[in-house]
Design an enzyme around this catalytic site. Structure first.
Site, short mmCIF file in Angstrom:
data_model
loop_
_atom_site.label_atom_id
_atom_site.label_comp_id
_atom_site.label_asym_id
_atom_site.label_seq_id
_atom_site.Cartn_x
_atom_site.Cartn_y
_atom_site.Cartn_z
N ASP A 176 21.77 46.91 55.91
CA ASP A 176 21.66 46.38 54.56
C ASP A 176 21.49 47.51 53.53
OD1 ASP A 176 20.92 45.16 52.19
OD2 ASP A 176 19.46 43.81 53.08
N GLU A 191 15.00 39.06 55.26
CA GLU A 191 16.41 39.14 54.84
C GLU A 191 17.39 39.28 56.02
OE1 GLU A 191 16.00 42.29 52.01
OE2 GLU A 191 14.96 40.98 50.61
N LYS A 241 10.80 44.40 42.33
CA LYS A 241 10.49 44.10 43.74
C LYS A 241 9.73 45.26 44.40
CE LYS A 241 13.00 42.52 47.82
NZ LYS A 241 14.32 42.02 48.22
N ASP A 248 17.55 34.48 47.27
CA ASP A 248 17.50 35.91 47.59
C ASP A 248 16.95 36.59 46.34
OD1 ASP A 248 17.95 38.59 48.04
OD2 ASP A 248 20.15 38.44 48.02
#
Ligand code: AMP
Length: 590
Positions: free
Chosen positions: A169, A147, A70, A9
């Site tokens: 999330d 994800e 990211k 992850d």
């Protein structure tokens, strides 16, 4: 030695690496650290830093520290660090290389292949950049998966057919909500919507801003332009936010934040969870908009959902759980650590690719809700025998929860703490685990009802330690009782949850704010009712309707208020007045 594919992850805030061993997915750790901050830094003294040491240096040297890389993946932005420039892929490769090393040291063998997760909304360019980062770090990226798909795999949803799961999330820097469909063992993201500028960090900023204002007002000193002090303020805010997920109040503390004429100035403010939730309410409301949008995009309704999964460290905030539960009407799955679930799912995908068997993840949890008996005042009437839940059923253990309760009367100095396990909103209908008294309570301010802090610690051996603290005198009373504990696979848990939902006709009644108030009042007195036969018969009819479970939440509350009012009535006049009212209500309802 068999070939190893790890699951990674690669998160905006934190990253982790996992593997399936003996059928069980697990995270690989460096010492006791399973999750590393996605931070890369350069230090003149020690050189390149990754993870926790890099995050630690952020406060000291933010200019030579890179966070949230990211967000830049897929762009051609250059990042300056030390006296060199890097692409986002190269910065991400530092993190991946660190995870590769953690895996190799933990497994004692080389690791060259990985499954890496990305957000469902990532474009091809962003996915390609992630693959390249893997290659730079010496990893062959055998698959990039979404994800939310990873979360669904961790929960074993691929083993059940025809499910529609909503994955909520909320991480450190991003929020996204996805609809994941399972059909014939295939897991697919149907729709996804999010806000790449919303995450736990925003909650920290809001709180830090609030603390800044308090600090300025108290010390008449501004911290504007003082980057170090502001970074420390944010850190203190994050710590306080995390504390408030377990405790109803905390201290926003940071020593020597600034100085004035040589005098050190400290930050020290009491903060209630309620205040924090008010401050950040607008942030959470933004997630509701995304929930509505994703359902509309997929042309689905809340009723089409079968599961709701919580992912990301920020979903540990109680307000998130409540919002999602209220919006969907489904008790969310949060049994797998929300900041580990994506890496574990990536490991499941890796094992499937490697042809390794995977078992459903086992979790230790509390199969019943745990709480205490309390009373509250509604419309001037005392409603006793309310079950106030501190630890919801299906919470993974070990777990700690604390709440504050107020006495019913300002001069009440003793309360009895009765600890129950069960699901009935009526405390006495649950299983009594233990009881004890706490005495000599005093109010903190004149005219205010005294309070008692009740803390539940449920350990891995199934022992529940209940501690009540008188915060004025500091005195404590505690008991340890054995509560029911279960070890279930996630699939068994989902089945148990489904069955219970069918049986539980009072679910919505239980979740009503008035009956599950963080600051409910602890009952002290019991009043014995004197009732004539006619009123007793009315009460029986009312109870019958309530037990039938066919009432709406409002009707059930109205009826329960009247029943309790009658049971509590101290004068004949009150009894007559309420029984007349009950007769009218029964006439309407029946
Ligand atoms: P993630 O990106 O999923 O690792 O989530 C990181 C975010 O979760 C950060 O903003 C953390 O402050 C937040 N977080 C972690 N634990 C908690 C907690 N117990 N309560 C509230 N937020 C938390």
């Amino acid at each position: 030695m068999s070939e190893i594919i790890v699951g990674i992850d690669l998160g905006t805030t934190n990253s982790a690496v996992a593997i399936v061993q003996d059928g069980q997915p697990r995270l690989l750790a460096k010492g006791d650290q399973k999750i590393i901050p996605s931070v890369v830094a350069y230090s003149k003294q020690v050189g390149w830093l990754v993870g926790r040491p890099a995050l630690n240096q952020y406060v000291l040297d933010p200019d030579n520290t890179v966070r949230s890389i990211k967000r830049k993946m897929g762009s051609d932005e250059r990042i300056k660090l030390g006296d060199r420039e890097f692409s986002p892929q190269e910065i991400s490769a530092f993190i991946l290389r660190e995870l590769k090393t953690i895996a190799e040291e933990s497994l004692g063998q080389p690791v060259t292949k990985a499954v890496i997760t990305v957000p469902a909304y990532f474009t091809n360019a962003q996915r390609q950049a992630t693959k390249e980062a893997g290659t730079i770090a010496g990893l062959e990226v055998v698959r990039i998966i979404n994800e939310p798909t990873a979360a669904a795999l961790a929960y074993g949803l691929n083993e059940d057919d025809d499910q529609m799961a909503l994955v909520y999330d909320l991480g450190g820097g991003t929020f996204d909500v996805s609809l994941v469909e399972m059909m014939g063992g295939v897991v697919e993201v149907r729709a996804s919507h999010g806000d790449t500028c919303l995450g736990g960090d925003d909650f920290d900023y809001k709180l830090a801003e609030h603390a800044h204002k308090l600090f300025e007002a108290k010390h008449k000193t501004s911290l504007h332009g003082n980057r170090l002090a502001l970074a420390r303020l944010r850190h203190a805010a994050e710590m306080a936010k995390i504390e408030l997920s377990t405790f109803p109040e905390t201290h926003l503390r940071e020593e020597y934040l600034a100085e004035h004429n040589g005098t050190p100035l400290h930050l020290d403010e009491l903060l209630l969870r309620r205040e924090f939730e008010e401050l950040t309410e607008d942030l959470l409301n933004r997630t509701t908009e995304s929930l509505k949008k994703v359902l509309a995009d997929a042309k689905l309704e809340v009723g089409d959902l079968s599961r709701v999964l919580l992912v990301g460290g920020s979903t540990r905030m109680p307000a998130v759980w409540n919002l999602v539960q209220e919006f969907t009407g489904i008790e969310p799955d949060a049994e797998i650590n929300p900041d580990e679930v994506v890496a574990l799912g990536a490991a499941v995908q890796a094992a499937i690719i490697a042809g390794q068997p995977v078992d459903s993840i086992l979790v230790d949890l509390t199969p019943y809700s745990l709480g205490i008996e309390s009373a509250t005042i509604m419309n001037g009437q005392v409603i006793p025998d309310i079950f106030t839940v501190l630890i919801h059923r299906n919470t993974t253990i070990p777990v700690t929860k604390e709440e504050i309760f107020y006495t019913l009367h300002p001069n009440q100095d003793t309360v009895e703490i009765k600890v129950y396990q069960g699901e009935s909103p009526q405390a006495s209908a649950n299983t009594l685990l233990g009881e004890f008294m706490i005495k000599n309570l005093k109010s903190t301010k004149p005219g205010e009802n005294p309070s008692v802090h009740v803390r539940f610690d449920f350990d891995v051996n199934g022992m529940l330690n209940v501690k009540a603290t008188n915060h004025v005198t500091g005195s404590q009373e505690a008991i340890t009782v054995e509560a029911t504990q279960a070890t279930l696979t996630l699939n068994e848990l989902a089945e148990a949850r489904r069955q219970l939902a069918e049986l539980n006709t009072y679910e919505d009644f239980e979740d009503d704010d008035d009956f599950d108030d963080e600051e409910s009042e602890v009952e002290l007195e019991e009043v014995s009712p004197e009732m004539d036969a006619e009123t007793a018969a009315l009460l029986q009819r009312a109870q019958g309707l309530l037990d039938g479970g066919a009432l709406t939440k409002t009707q059930a509350i109205q009826l329960k208020t009247l029943i309790d009012g009658l049971n509590e009535a101290e004068t004949q006049d009150k009894l007559d007045e309420l029984s007349e009212e009950l007769l009218d209500v029964l006439f309407d309802l029946e």
